[in-house]
Design a protein around this motif. Structure first.
Motif, mmCIF file in Angstrom:
data_model
loop_
_atom_site.group_PDB
_atom_site.id
_atom_site.type_symbol
_atom_site.label_atom_id
_atom_site.label_comp_id
_atom_site.label_asym_id
_atom_site.label_seq_id
_atom_site.Cartn_x
_atom_site.Cartn_y
_atom_site.Cartn_z
ATOM 1 N N MET A 127 -5.301 29.423 22.075
ATOM 2 C CA MET A 127 -5.839 28.198 23.222
ATOM 3 C C MET A 127 -5.979 26.919 22.103
ATOM 4 O O MET A 127 -6.486 27.139 21.087
ATOM 5 N N GLU A 138 -9.728 25.560 21.704
ATOM 6 C CA GLU A 138 -10.991 26.686 21.780
ATOM 7 C C GLU A 138 -11.979 26.317 20.656
ATOM 8 O O GLU A 138 -13.372 26.234 20.896
ATOM 9 N N THR A 171 -13.986 23.732 22.898
ATOM 10 C CA THR A 171 -14.496 24.158 24.178
ATOM 11 C C THR A 171 -15.555 25.313 24.008
ATOM 12 O O THR A 171 -16.348 25.625 24.977
ATOM 13 N N GLU A 219 -10.218 22.597 28.709
ATOM 14 C CA GLU A 219 -10.348 23.932 28.938
ATOM 15 C C GLU A 219 -9.535 24.720 30.273
ATOM 16 O O GLU A 219 -8.559 25.520 29.897
ATOM 17 N N ALA A 220 -9.352 23.723 30.965
ATOM 18 C CA ALA A 220 -8.534 23.956 32.184
ATOM 19 C C ALA A 220 -7.029 23.709 31.802
ATOM 20 O O ALA A 220 -6.235 24.433 31.957
ATOM 21 N N ASP A 264 -5.738 24.242 28.636
ATOM 22 C CA ASP A 264 -5.515 25.505 27.785
ATOM 23 C C ASP A 264 -5.205 26.607 28.712
ATOM 24 O O ASP A 264 -4.216 27.425 28.354
ATOM 25 N N TYR A 265 -6.015 26.672 29.678
ATOM 26 C CA TYR A 265 -5.472 27.797 30.987
ATOM 27 C C TYR A 265 -4.332 27.550 31.423
ATOM 28 O O TYR A 265 -3.550 28.317 31.561
ATOM 29 N N GLU A 266 -3.992 26.399 31.899
ATOM 30 C CA GLU A 266 -2.754 25.849 32.520
ATOM 31 C C GLU A 266 -1.632 26.272 31.472
ATOM 32 O O GLU A 266 -0.454 26.431 32.012
ATOM 33 N N ARG A 294 -1.433 28.619 28.929
ATOM 34 C CA ARG A 294 -1.527 29.909 28.232
ATOM 35 C C ARG A 294 -0.076 30.626 28.485
ATOM 36 O O ARG A 294 0.720 30.149 29.419
ATOM 37 N N SER A 341 -9.074 41.142 34.851
ATOM 38 C CA SER A 341 -9.382 40.511 33.729
ATOM 39 C C SER A 341 -8.074 40.184 32.911
ATOM 40 O O SER A 341 -8.187 39.421 31.883
ATOM 41 N N ASP A 391 -2.797 35.859 36.197
ATOM 42 C CA ASP A 391 -1.419 35.255 35.699
ATOM 43 C C ASP A 391 -0.387 35.378 36.955
ATOM 44 O O ASP A 391 0.392 34.752 37.189
ATOM 45 N N ASP A 434 -1.147 33.074 39.629
ATOM 46 C CA ASP A 434 -0.763 31.648 39.406
ATOM 47 C C ASP A 434 0.637 31.479 39.336
ATOM 48 O O ASP A 434 1.063 30.582 40.046
#
Length: 356
Positions: free
Chosen positions: A1, A4, A7, A115-116, A118-120, A122, A175, A180, A183
């Protein structure tokens, strides 16, 4: 990430000191760690003023409490980092400024956005990408009105034979893997003009995302989703809340409705052209487009609030109120009750009578 190091910083003050001096000192200490991380990580934006100016934001004018106007949720990483840098730079001139931004929630909003992002961005396991590519044509053939779930669609792809000929099972749970798959499938479907509509199950809080049922509806290819053409809500803390929303798809209109004290029993149904025409007529008869933006009775503490949105050819119209109602409000309510079954019953004498 990528972010990180920012965040994951512990910026929370779990037990806020009672004295203002002690409280300020605690926030200053937390901000010092953020400043060091921003500079050490290479995320410090030397050109922050130019980046913000492109957004119409003057770095010198930012204030701790005004971040709600900046649309942080729509910013890219460069813009969010530019704002963080601007806060740190202004803190050099205005002592305690960064601490105030931390206390107000401004910095938390920026870090949440990073953080969002980073998630988008990933990395998605290649087997999920391949599975979704295979699933898309099957979704296009799903009969209208039929329902399925992401997890049900993914089941055939959870087992495979490896290079040595051994039977293997992929790790796939809440988890790892499921989010994934959800999305990627939702996003890829939009590219093909499909919207995976789970509106009827918005309140399935006990279900994981991959187990929530959806129908496939048609939208313009690449669009973000359906267009909401009408929305109305009415209620309060004590009396419950009811609402209705009408979404426009390529080949249908869908109504999503929640009734007072039965929010978990929401209704979703198709809306025909006759209903749309009658709703448009009722809106005109009630004079809704002439309503003021806001109606407030400050003498009532609780009571009920309401809001309406109309998104038509002439643009977006919005109005709202609290314990005060415009002329024509009861006419609109009668229409919504008669046409769609919205359980919004006026008090004796009507809602408009409460404003007399």
């Amino acid at each position: 990430m990528a972010f990180e190091d920012l965040t994951n910083l512990d910026l929370e003050i779990t037990r806020e000191p009672g004295k203002k001096k002690d409280r300020n000192h605690a926030y200053v200490n937390k901000v010092h760690g953020l400043t060091e991380a921003l500079q050490a990580s290479g995320h410090y934006k030397e050109d922050y003023e130019a980046v913000l100016l492109d957004l119409g934001i003057k770095a010198a004018k930012i204030e701790p409490e005004a971040y709600g106007l900046l649309e942080i949720d729509h910013m890219n990483a460069e813009q969010a980092l530019a704002l963080l840098t601007a806060i740190v730079k202004k803190d050099e001139r205005v002592e305690g400024f960064a601490a105030m931004c931390l206390e107000s929630g401004f910095i938390e909003e920026l870090l949440s956005r990073l953080e969002a992002i980073d998630y988008e961005n990933r990395e998605i396991p290649s087997w999920i990408e391949d599975a979704v590519d295979d699933i898309i044509p099957k979704l296009m053939d799903l009969p209208k009105g039929a329902e399925t779930t992401v997890n049900r669609l993914m089941q055939p792809y959870l087992h495979y034979i490896d290079a040595s000929g051994e039977y293997k099972e992929r790790t796939y749970n809440f988890s790892e893997g499921e989010a994934d798959a959800v999305d990627v499938l939702h996003q890829r479907a939009k590219e093909y003009g499909m919207y995976l509509d789970s509106s009827a199950y918005d309140y399935m809080t006990l279900s994981t995302p991959g187990n929530i049922h959806f129908q496939v509806r048609r939208i313009e290819k690449g669009s973000g989703g359906p267009k909401t053409i009408f929305q109305f809500g009415l209620g309060g803390i004590l009396g419950g809340w009811c609402s209705i929303r009408i979404d426009e798809f390529v080949d249908e209109h869908v109504c999503i409705m929640y009734n007072k004290e039965r929010l978990i029993d929401q209704k979703i149904k198709n809306v025909n052209q006759d209903q749309l025409m009658r709703l448009e007529s009722a809106i005109e008869k009630a004079g809704v487009q002439k309503w003021m933006p806001e109606y407030i009775d400050n003498t009532v503490l609780d009571g009920e609030s309401w809001s309406i949105l109309i998104n038509g050819a002439s643009g977006i119209f919005e109005s709202s109120g609290s314990n005060k109602y415009p002329k024509g409000f009861d006419t609109l309510l009668d229409c919504l009750r008669d046409l769609f079954g919205l359980e919004a019953y006026p008090p004796e004498g009507g809602y408009e009578g409460l404003s007399d």
